[in-house]
Design a protein around this motif. Structure first.
Motif, PDB file in Angstrom:
ATOM      1  N   LEU A 135      -2.769  -7.805  -0.603  1.00 37.38           N
ATOM      2  CA  LEU A 135      -1.869  -7.208   0.373  1.00 37.38           C
ATOM      3  C   LEU A 135      -2.242  -5.759   0.659  1.00 37.38           C
ATOM      4  CD1 LEU A 135       0.596  -7.415   2.171  1.00 37.38           C
ATOM      5  CD2 LEU A 135       2.019  -6.802   0.210  1.00 37.38           C
ATOM      6  N   GLN A 136      -2.538  -4.995  -0.375  1.00 40.46           N
ATOM      7  CA  GLN A 136      -2.933  -3.604  -0.168  1.00 40.46           C
ATOM      8  C   GLN A 136      -4.219  -3.514   0.646  1.00 40.46           C
ATOM      9  OE1 GLN A 136      -3.100  -1.271  -3.742  1.00 40.46           O
ATOM     10  NE2 GLN A 136      -0.905  -1.404  -4.124  1.00 40.46           N
ATOM     11  N   ALA A 137      -5.192  -4.378   0.335  1.00 43.64           N
ATOM     12  CA  ALA A 137      -6.444  -4.373   1.091  1.00 43.64           C
ATOM     13  C   ALA A 137      -6.191  -4.732   2.554  1.00 43.64           C
ATOM     14  CB  ALA A 137      -7.440  -5.340   0.462  1.00 43.64           C
ATOM     15  N   ALA A 184     -10.755   8.697   6.191  1.00 44.79           N
ATOM     16  CA  ALA A 184     -11.210   8.882   4.809  1.00 44.79           C
ATOM     17  C   ALA A 184     -10.147   8.417   3.815  1.00 44.79           C
ATOM     18  CB  ALA A 184     -11.564  10.350   4.571  1.00 44.79           C
ATOM     19  N   ALA A 185      -8.886   8.737   4.088  1.00 44.18           N
ATOM     20  CA  ALA A 185      -7.802   8.332   3.187  1.00 44.18           C
ATOM     21  C   ALA A 185      -7.648   6.819   3.158  1.00 44.18           C
ATOM     22  CB  ALA A 185      -6.491   8.996   3.617  1.00 44.18           C
ATOM     23  N   LEU A 227       0.846  -1.192   0.000  1.00 42.28           N
ATOM     24  CA  LEU A 227       0.000   0.000   0.000  1.00 42.28           C
ATOM     25  C   LEU A 227       0.883   1.245   0.000  1.00 42.28           C
ATOM     26  CD1 LEU A 227      -3.074   0.726   0.204  1.00 42.28           C
ATOM     27  CD2 LEU A 227      -2.674   1.097   2.631  1.00 42.28           C
ATOM     28  N   PRO A 228       0.682   2.177  -0.935  1.00 42.63           N
ATOM     29  CA  PRO A 228       1.552   3.356  -1.011  1.00 42.63           C
ATOM     30  C   PRO A 228       1.248   4.423   0.034  1.00 42.63           C
ATOM     31  CG  PRO A 228      -0.121   3.452  -2.719  1.00 42.63           C
ATOM     32  CD  PRO A 228      -0.291   2.125  -2.038  1.00 42.63           C
ATOM     33  N   HIS A 229       0.306   4.166   0.935  1.00 45.27           N
ATOM     34  CA  HIS A 229      -0.080   5.164   1.942  1.00 45.27           C
ATOM     35  C   HIS A 229       0.090   4.559   3.333  1.00 45.27           C
ATOM     36  CE1 HIS A 229      -2.266   8.504   3.781  1.00 45.27           C
ATOM     37  NE2 HIS A 229      -2.946   7.608   4.473  1.00 45.27           N
ATOM     38  N   SER A 230       0.715   5.305   4.236  1.00 41.97           N
ATOM     39  CA  SER A 230       0.911   4.844   5.606  1.00 41.97           C
ATOM     40  C   SER A 230       0.471   5.929   6.582  1.00 41.97           C
ATOM     41  CB  SER A 230       2.380   4.482   5.857  1.00 41.97           C
ATOM     42  OG  SER A 230       2.576   4.111   7.197  1.00 41.97           O
ATOM     43  N   SER A 231      -0.359   5.548   7.550  1.00 45.97           N
ATOM     44  CA  SER A 231      -0.831   6.469   8.583  1.00 45.97           C
ATOM     45  C   SER A 231      -0.069   6.310   9.888  1.00 45.97           C
ATOM     46  CB  SER A 231      -2.332   6.240   8.836  1.00 45.97           C
ATOM     47  OG  SER A 231      -3.088   6.464   7.662  1.00 45.97           O
ATOM     48  N   LEU A 232       0.980   5.488   9.880  1.00 43.94           N
ATOM     49  CA  LEU A 232       1.669   5.166  11.119  1.00 43.94           C
ATOM     50  C   LEU A 232       2.253   6.413  11.786  1.00 43.94           C
ATOM     51  CD1 LEU A 232       2.681   3.038  13.088  1.00 43.94           C
ATOM     52  CD2 LEU A 232       4.689   2.744  11.639  1.00 43.94           C
ATOM     53  N   ALA A 233       2.903   7.263  11.014  1.00 43.87           N
ATOM     54  CA  ALA A 233       3.542   8.443  11.598  1.00 43.87           C
ATOM     55  C   ALA A 233       2.511   9.368  12.243  1.00 43.87           C
ATOM     56  CB  ALA A 233       4.333   9.187  10.528  1.00 43.87           C
ATOM     57  N   GLU A 234       1.404   9.587  11.560  1.00 41.79           N
ATOM     58  CA  GLU A 234       0.364  10.467  12.099  1.00 41.79           C
ATOM     59  C   GLU A 234      -0.269   9.871  13.351  1.00 41.79           C
ATOM     60  OE1 GLU A 234      -2.020  13.619  12.739  1.00 41.79           O
ATOM     61  OE2 GLU A 234      -0.365  13.455  11.324  1.00 41.79           O
ATOM     62  N   GLN A 284     -10.652   0.808  -0.892  1.00 41.30           N
ATOM     63  CA  GLN A 284     -11.580   0.570  -1.995  1.00 41.30           C
ATOM     64  C   GLN A 284     -10.875   0.502  -3.340  1.00 41.30           C
ATOM     65  OE1 GLN A 284     -14.442   3.736  -1.514  1.00 41.30           O
ATOM     66  NE2 GLN A 284     -15.657   2.591  -0.040  1.00 41.30           N
ATOM     67  N   SER A 285      -9.726   1.177  -3.470  1.00 43.54           N
ATOM     68  CA  SER A 285      -8.991   1.172  -4.735  1.00 43.54           C
ATOM     69  C   SER A 285      -7.784   0.245  -4.703  1.00 43.54           C
ATOM     70  CB  SER A 285      -8.525   2.593  -5.073  1.00 43.54           C
ATOM     71  OG  SER A 285      -7.658   3.092  -4.067  1.00 43.54           O
ATOM     72  N   ALA A 286      -7.735  -0.667  -3.729  1.00 42.61           N
ATOM     73  CA  ALA A 286      -6.607  -1.579  -3.618  1.00 42.61           C
ATOM     74  C   ALA A 286      -6.545  -2.498  -4.828  1.00 42.61           C
ATOM     75  CB  ALA A 286      -6.727  -2.402  -2.335  1.00 42.61           C
TER      76      ALA A 286
END
Length: 260
Positions: free
Chosen positions: A191-193, A178-179, A89-96, A185-187
């Motif tokens: 693995l991305q899902a 939301a992100a 997945l090209p998006h990570s929320s870990l830092a936030e 939904q666009s995975a």
């Protein structure tokens, strides 16, 4: 589609060859076992039956090749699907999420007077709450009561700060949610899902941590106030006992009057 088209054409060709072969070997025509063409060409022999078998063998070989090509295409598509399933997945929320939890922890660590620490709480209640509130002289008891009151006020202030910090984290949590939902939904693969789902669970864990912090801060303030009230009651009883203590009482003595 190409394989079906080939099979249809091959079937038609084989039928035509079979018809030609039946005509060639018909008893009416009664040809010889071998047909010879042109004496000037060195006696070339043409066998219709052998020719039909060669064409049939070639058709079968071509069909096998076509099946192998189709199998390779299926394997290539399977590898493409596997590559999609293994894409990260090209998006990570870990830092936030970590920053949000750290902000809440920072607010909890700024607790005034009595911190969220077992040793500090035990020491404070031993020295200034409960039976200790009734110890000492009048000035010491007054100072202790004021100190406990200030601690209760500081506890309520700390609770309000933590609650404000938790409320401030709500907007960031909403944006991350939301992100992550959009990414899920666009995975393009499993693995991305799965990673998007894991990050959503992590976001929910961060929100639970904020809720836990708010509840802990509020309960701390209420507990400090309840301890202050209990200590004030103990101190009031001691003050009353000291007020009603008249010592040894009146002892009559002989009095001598002047001029006697």
């Amino acid at each position: 589609m190409t394989s079906m088209h080939f099979r249809r054409n091959a079937g038609r060709a084989l039928a035509a060859l079979a018809l030609a072969g039946s005509v060639a070997v018909s008893p009416v025509a009664a040809p010889p076992a071998h047909a010879f063409f042109g004496g000037g060409f060195g006696g070339i022999v043409y066998d219709p039956r052998n020719h039909a078998e060669n064409i049939l063998s070639a058709a079968r070989a071509l069909e096998q090749i076509n099946n192998q090509i189709q199998q390779l295409q299926n394997e290539a598509q399977m590898l493409i699907n596997q590559a999609r399933n293994l894409a990260s997945l090209p998006h990570s929320s870990l830092a936030e999420l970590q920053a949000s939890v750290q902000r809440t922890q920072q607010l909890l660590s700024e607790a005034q007077r009595i911190a969220h620490d077992v040793a500090a709480i035990d020491r404070a209640f031993t020295e200034d709450y409960g039976a200790a509130a009734a110890a000492g002289d009048f000035d010491a008891r007054i100072a202790g009561a004021r100190n406990r009151w200030e601690t209760s006020v500081a506890g309520f202030e700390d609770a309000l700060k933590v609650q404000a910090g938790v409320v401030g984290n709500i907007e960031g949590a909403r944006a991350e949610m939301a992100a992550l939902v959009a990414r899920s939904q666009s995975a393009t693969g499993a693995l991305q899902a799965a990673q998007a789902g894991n990050q959503i669970l992590a976001l929910q864990s961060a929100q639970i941590a904020d809720l836990t912090a708010a509840i802990a801060a509020q309960n701390r303030a209420q507990s400090l106030e309840a301890a202050r009230a209990a200590s004030a009651e103990a101190q009031a009883r001691e003050n009353l006992n000291r007020f009603l203590d008249y010592g040894s009482g009146y002892t009559p003595t002989t009095v001598r009057l002047f001029g006697g």
